[in-house]
Each structure stands twice: as C-alpha cells, then as structure tokens.
Design a protein around this motif. Structure first.
Motif, PDB file in Angstrom:
ATOM      1  N   THR A  69       0.836  -1.204   0.000  1.00  0.00           N
ATOM      2  CA  THR A  69       0.000   0.000   0.000  1.00  0.00           C
ATOM      3  C   THR A  69       0.868   1.250   0.000  1.00  0.00           C
ATOM      4  N   ALA A  70       1.910   1.267   0.819  1.00  0.00           N
ATOM      5  CA  ALA A  70       2.809   2.417   0.881  1.00  0.00           C
ATOM      6  C   ALA A  70       3.494   2.665  -0.459  1.00  0.00           C
ATOM      7  N   ILE A  71       3.948   1.590  -1.108  1.00  0.00           N
ATOM      8  CA  ILE A  71       4.599   1.727  -2.417  1.00  0.00           C
ATOM      9  C   ILE A  71       3.608   2.264  -3.442  1.00  0.00           C
ATOM     10  N   MET A  72       2.430   1.673  -3.502  1.00  0.00           N
ATOM     11  CA  MET A  72       1.406   2.099  -4.452  1.00  0.00           C
ATOM     12  C   MET A  72       1.077   3.580  -4.276  1.00  0.00           C
ATOM     13  N   ASN A  73       0.825   3.996  -3.045  1.00  0.00           N
ATOM     14  CA  ASN A  73       0.466   5.388  -2.794  1.00  0.00           C
ATOM     15  C   ASN A  73       1.606   6.345  -3.126  1.00  0.00           C
ATOM     16  N   ALA A  74       2.835   5.956  -2.813  1.00  0.00           N
ATOM     17  CA  ALA A  74       3.989   6.817  -3.094  1.00  0.00           C
ATOM     18  C   ALA A  74       4.207   6.993  -4.589  1.00  0.00           C
ATOM     19  N   VAL A  75       4.150   5.895  -5.341  1.00  0.00           N
ATOM     20  CA  VAL A  75       4.342   5.978  -6.800  1.00  0.00           C
ATOM     21  C   VAL A  75       3.224   6.805  -7.419  1.00  0.00           C
ATOM     22  N   ASN A  76       1.994   6.577  -7.007  1.00  0.00           N
ATOM     23  CA  ASN A  76       0.867   7.301  -7.602  1.00  0.00           C
ATOM     24  C   ASN A  76       0.894   8.794  -7.296  1.00  0.00           C
ATOM     25  N   SER A  77       1.450   9.191  -6.186  1.00  0.00           N
ATOM     26  CA  SER A  77       1.504  10.625  -5.867  1.00  0.00           C
ATOM     27  C   SER A  77       2.774  11.299  -6.383  1.00  0.00           C
ATOM     28  N   ALA A  78       3.675  10.526  -7.011  1.00  0.00           N
ATOM     29  CA  ALA A  78       4.933  11.099  -7.514  1.00  0.00           C
ATOM     30  C   ALA A  78       4.798  11.712  -8.907  1.00  0.00           C
ATOM     31  N   ASN A  79       3.679  11.496  -9.586  1.00  0.00           N
ATOM     32  CA  ASN A  79       3.439  12.078 -10.911  1.00  0.00           C
ATOM     33  C   ASN A  79       4.566  11.798 -11.893  1.00  0.00           C
ATOM     34  N   LEU A  80       4.868  10.515 -12.093  1.00  0.00           N
ATOM     35  CA  LEU A  80       5.971  10.104 -12.976  1.00  0.00           C
ATOM     36  C   LEU A  80       5.483   9.509 -14.290  1.00  0.00           C
ATOM     37  N   GLY A  81       4.190   9.620 -14.565  1.00  0.00           N
ATOM     38  CA  GLY A  81       3.658   9.005 -15.775  1.00  0.00           C
ATOM     39  C   GLY A  81       3.453   7.511 -15.623  1.00  0.00           C
ATOM     40  N   VAL A  82       3.418   7.048 -14.377  1.00  0.00           N
ATOM     41  CA  VAL A  82       3.258   5.630 -14.060  1.00  0.00           C
ATOM     42  C   VAL A  82       2.178   5.500 -12.994  1.00  0.00           C
ATOM     43  N   VAL A  83       1.295   4.532 -13.172  1.00  0.00           N
ATOM     44  CA  VAL A  83       0.276   4.245 -12.166  1.00  0.00           C
ATOM     45  C   VAL A  83       0.619   2.922 -11.506  1.00  0.00           C
ATOM     46  N   ALA A  84       0.560   2.890 -10.184  1.00  0.00           N
ATOM     47  CA  ALA A  84       0.818   1.659  -9.430  1.00  0.00           C
ATOM     48  C   ALA A  84      -0.506   1.114  -8.897  1.00  0.00           C
ATOM     49  N   SER A  85      -0.653  -0.196  -8.986  1.00  0.00           N
ATOM     50  CA  SER A  85      -1.784  -0.882  -8.366  1.00  0.00           C
ATOM     51  C   SER A  85      -1.216  -2.111  -7.680  1.00  0.00           C
ATOM     52  N   LYS A  86      -2.041  -2.810  -6.925  1.00  0.00           N
ATOM     53  CA  LYS A  86      -1.544  -3.992  -6.209  1.00  0.00           C
ATOM     54  C   LYS A  86      -2.550  -5.113  -6.309  1.00  0.00           C
ATOM     55  N   GLU A  87      -2.042  -6.324  -6.136  1.00  0.00           N
ATOM     56  CA  GLU A  87      -2.899  -7.499  -6.128  1.00  0.00           C
ATOM     57  C   GLU A  87      -2.259  -8.556  -5.251  1.00  0.00           C
ATOM     58  N   PHE A  88      -3.058  -9.550  -4.873  1.00  0.00           N
ATOM     59  CA  PHE A  88      -2.601 -10.668  -4.067  1.00  0.00           C
ATOM     60  C   PHE A  88      -3.042 -11.931  -4.778  1.00  0.00           C
ATOM     61  N   VAL A  89      -2.087 -12.653  -5.371  1.00  0.00           N
ATOM     62  CA  VAL A  89      -2.405 -13.821  -6.191  1.00  0.00           C
ATOM     63  C   VAL A  89      -1.544 -14.988  -5.746  1.00  0.00           C
ATOM     64  N   GLY A  90      -2.169 -16.093  -5.434  1.00  0.00           N
ATOM     65  CA  GLY A  90      -1.431 -17.299  -5.073  1.00  0.00           C
ATOM     66  C   GLY A  90      -0.498 -17.108  -3.892  1.00  0.00           C
ATOM     67  N   GLY A  91      -0.906 -16.301  -2.928  1.00  0.00           N
ATOM     68  CA  GLY A  91      -0.085 -16.067  -1.745  1.00  0.00           C
ATOM     69  C   GLY A  91       1.040 -15.070  -1.948  1.00  0.00           C
ATOM     70  N   VAL A  92       1.070 -14.408  -3.111  1.00  0.00           N
ATOM     71  CA  VAL A  92       2.131 -13.452  -3.416  1.00  0.00           C
ATOM     72  C   VAL A  92       1.535 -12.062  -3.618  1.00  0.00           C
ATOM     73  N   ARG A  93       2.096 -11.083  -2.922  1.00  0.00           N
ATOM     74  CA  ARG A  93       1.677  -9.695  -3.098  1.00  0.00           C
ATOM     75  C   ARG A  93       2.422  -9.104  -4.281  1.00  0.00           C
ATOM     76  N   ARG A  94       1.702  -8.380  -5.116  1.00  0.00           N
ATOM     77  CA  ARG A  94       2.302  -7.817  -6.315  1.00  0.00           C
ATOM     78  C   ARG A  94       1.992  -6.334  -6.432  1.00  0.00           C
ATOM     79  N   ILE A  95       2.958  -5.600  -6.931  1.00  0.00           N
ATOM     80  CA  ILE A  95       2.768  -4.210  -7.332  1.00  0.00           C
ATOM     81  C   ILE A  95       2.807  -4.210  -8.856  1.00  0.00           C
TER      82      ILE A  95
END
Length: 126
Positions: free
Chosen positions: A39-65
């Motif tokens: 969550t911290a990574i996603m929020n930091a990347v999204n507020s940095a205005n770098l032309g990149v959007v971060a989202s997250k998911e949890f699949v098969g026991g693995v957290r992903r950005i």
C-alpha cells in the motif's frame, strides 16, 4: 516488519520515490505487514506524478505491485525496487521487480484483447 527501521527504495525514470513506511496512507498509519508495504509503495508511486500508475494485487499467496505507464507507447524505466529489512524482526521479507507494462491504445472495433485482472483472465471484445 518495523516501519521505523525498515525501508523501501524505488527509483523510476531517474526519480527516487519517497516511500514512507511510518505513514502509508496519509493518515499516519504505519506499515505492520506486507500488505501495508505494498500500500505504501502504491500510494507513493501514484503521488509522484511520474507518468506511471501503481496498483496492487494478491495472487497465489504473493503480493504484487503492478506499474503501468499512462502515456500510450511511452516506456518507463525502473532503476531500483528494493526492501531493506533493517529491523530483522521476524521472517525475511523480499521485494523484487517481476515485470512492467506500457499503456496500449484501445483495440480497433470488432477486435479483442486479453486482460488479466485480480488473477483472472478475461477476453474483452470491442
């Protein structure tokens, strides 16, 4: 996980992104587990205005950005993506870049595109 001692380093297109594990959501909530770190990574990347959007998911026991470029066809570079478990409190954590994606234009009429969302595969027909 110790939000005051552990750290995350992210650098995209030559810009270091400040990831604050002591305030993951702007409400002074500290990171206490892997979900909070993503969550911290996603929020930091999204507020940095770098032309990149971060989202997250949890699949098969693995957290992903997931990092996605917002400009069609414009690539971006991730130079650094690391987690430092300085507190060494509990099981070792890891963070690694698996892949990135560049935004694509919409498919033409009567064509289709395959989409993976939340671990499920979909076919979207225009």
């Amino acid at each position: 996980m110790s939000s005051g001692a552990d750290s995350v380093s992210v650098k995209i297109n030559g810009t270091s992104v400040a990831v604050d594990l002591t305030n993951i959501d702007g409400s002074n909530n500290p990171a206490t587990n892997g979900e909070d770190v993503t969550t911290a990574i996603m929020n930091a990347v999204n507020s940095a205005n770098l032309g990149v959007v971060a989202s997250k998911e949890f699949v098969g026991g693995v957290r992903r950005i997931i990092l996605t470029g917002i400009e069609f066809g414009k690539a971006f570079t991730v130079e650094e993506f690391t987690f430092t478990d300085a507190a060494n409190s509990g099981s070792a954590g890891s963070l690694g870049l698996v892949s990135t994606s560049v935004a694509k234009t919409m498919p033409e009429e009567d064509s289709s595109v395959s989409i993976t969302f939340d671990g499920d595969q979909y076919l979207l027909t225009m």
